[in-house]
Structures are given as C-alpha cells and as structure tokens.
Design a protein around this motif. Sequence first.
Motif, PDB file in Angstrom:
ATOM      1  N   LEU A 107       0.825  -1.209   0.000  1.00 51.54           N
ATOM      2  CA  LEU A 107       0.000   0.000   0.000  1.00 51.54           C
ATOM      3  C   LEU A 107       0.861   1.262   0.000  1.00 51.54           C
ATOM      4  CD1 LEU A 107      -2.743  -0.994   2.604  1.00 51.54           C
ATOM      5  CD2 LEU A 107      -3.033  -0.816   0.130  1.00 51.54           C
ATOM      6  N   GLU A 111       2.347   3.526  -3.421  1.00 53.94           N
ATOM      7  CA  GLU A 111       1.826   4.891  -3.498  1.00 53.94           C
ATOM      8  C   GLU A 111       2.954   5.914  -3.379  1.00 53.94           C
ATOM      9  OE1 GLU A 111      -0.940   7.824  -4.184  1.00 53.94           O
ATOM     10  OE2 GLU A 111      -1.000   5.654  -4.488  1.00 53.94           O
ATOM     11  N   ARG A 114       4.571   6.176  -6.744  1.00 56.43           N
ATOM     12  CA  ARG A 114       3.710   6.908  -7.678  1.00 56.43           C
ATOM     13  C   ARG A 114       3.785   8.414  -7.413  1.00 56.43           C
ATOM     14  NH1 ARG A 114      -0.208   4.565 -10.616  1.00 56.43           N
ATOM     15  NH2 ARG A 114      -1.469   6.439 -10.374  1.00 56.43           N
ATOM     16  N   LEU A 115       3.671   8.800  -6.146  1.00 53.73           N
ATOM     17  CA  LEU A 115       3.711  10.221  -5.816  1.00 53.73           C
ATOM     18  C   LEU A 115       5.085  10.824  -6.091  1.00 53.73           C
ATOM     19  CD1 LEU A 115       1.680  10.217  -2.467  1.00 53.73           C
ATOM     20  CD2 LEU A 115       0.941  11.127  -4.688  1.00 53.73           C
ATOM     21  N   GLY A 217       4.762   2.741  -9.806  1.00 57.91           N
ATOM     22  CA  GLY A 217       3.991   1.939  -8.870  1.00 57.91           C
ATOM     23  C   GLY A 217       4.117   0.460  -9.145  1.00 57.91           C
TER      24      GLY A 217
END
Length: 249
Positions: A107, A111, A114-115, A217
């Motif tokens: 999780l 993320e 990705r950010l 991701g």
Amino acid sequence: MSTDGGAYRPGYEVAAERILELIERLNLHAGDRLPTEIDLAQQLDTSRSVVREAIKILSALGRVTAHKGRGLYVADGTSMLGGARQPTFYLPTNLEHVDRLFEFRKLIDVEASRLASTRATPLQLKDMREAVADCVGAFEAGDFEAYGRADDRFHESVAAAAQNPFLSEAVAQCRHAQRQTARLGLPTYLAANYDLANKEHAAILAAIQAGDADRAGQAARNHIERTEAEYRREIMTRLSQSGQGKTRE
C-alpha cells in the motif's frame, strides 16, 4: 508446539506471542516488571527453555528487556506514529505477520513511488541515484551491512520524495520491522537475489525520473512481491528444518 492452519509453529514463537498478549492484557507499560521465566512457563503451560527462547526473540525485537539478576521488564517500545505504545506486534518468523507487513508495504511503497514520480525534486532524485549506486557498490564489495543501510536509504528517499510526512514515517517504521529479521538470522534478501534487487531499484528509479506514475507503482509492487516470496520460502524452510530437528513442545 502449535499448528496454525495445519502448519507447524515452534513453541518459542507461540510463547513470544502469548507474552506480548499478556503485556497487552495486563496493560503493562515500559519499565513494568514481567513475571519470571519460571512463572511465565507455568502460566503459558510450557517449558522454561521455550520461554527463554521466546524472551530472546522479544529482546531482539525491542519489546522486552532482560536484566541479569533483576528480572524481565517491558521495553520502551514506540508506536508506528510515535506514540508511547505499539498497537500491534510483529514476529518475523510468523507467516501471518509477514503477510500483513508486506500487505501494508504494498500500500505505502507503491503509493510513495507513484507520488514521487510527480513530486520529487532534483535533490531528491540525486539522493535516490546515490542510494542505488551505494547498493550496487555494497553488493560488489560483499558488505551486506552497508547494503542494508543503502537499501533503507533508497526506500526512505523515495518516500521522502512523495512529500507526505505521514507516508515517510510509515515507510521508515516498516523498514525498521523488516530489519528485525536480520537479528533472528533472516536476511533482508537471499544471497542470490541482491543483484536482482539492485535491478528492481533501478527500475523504480527510472520510472520516477521519467515521471511515469503507473510504471513507478508497478515496479515497486514487483519488487515488494518478489521480496515477500523470498521471505515466505526462507521461513517455511526454517520451520521445516525445526520440525524435523527438534522434539515438538
């Protein structure tokens, strides 16, 4: 001994969990004294030698402190977000705990990657590149303690680039939990796969530098899922050896 879904679990692992449950049930805090090994063995209906092995695990995990001649005490643990107590406990030899840790890692690391692909600053990208290079250098030198530090630096620099302090803290705490496996003789990566981990780090970095959130991701997910599979194989091997080599308590 105990079984969990039909799988053998060493008595010391079960005892360690039950001691942690006892701490929770009695609402004990850092510095509070625990029962003696003999008393714990009686309460848990097991042998003193099993309790002693359980205490070694809990000491390595920073949950219990053993003072020679003075007894056993609850250690000064902290929660994942800096609180006074840990809401959960983690045993690296427990497959269910490993599953939950990596479930959480998927999780937050995915993320974070990705950010980071949309928020990383040039300085943060430089930090990631240096961490990747340090991992390669440590692997080539056979310095696996240095590799662990560089590995932590890479994942934590990715989290920092996500520009979310809560996410960064969660990643750091997961890294801390994963490092505890080394204290119990479980490596961060199996020896044959450090080079593969380096390639996966490079793939995550390349996607972040390209600003491709989906690719970043997915690269992070691939890395975590492979690492999780290694952990499971290693733990199952050790449990199998333990079951064959010891009389089950």
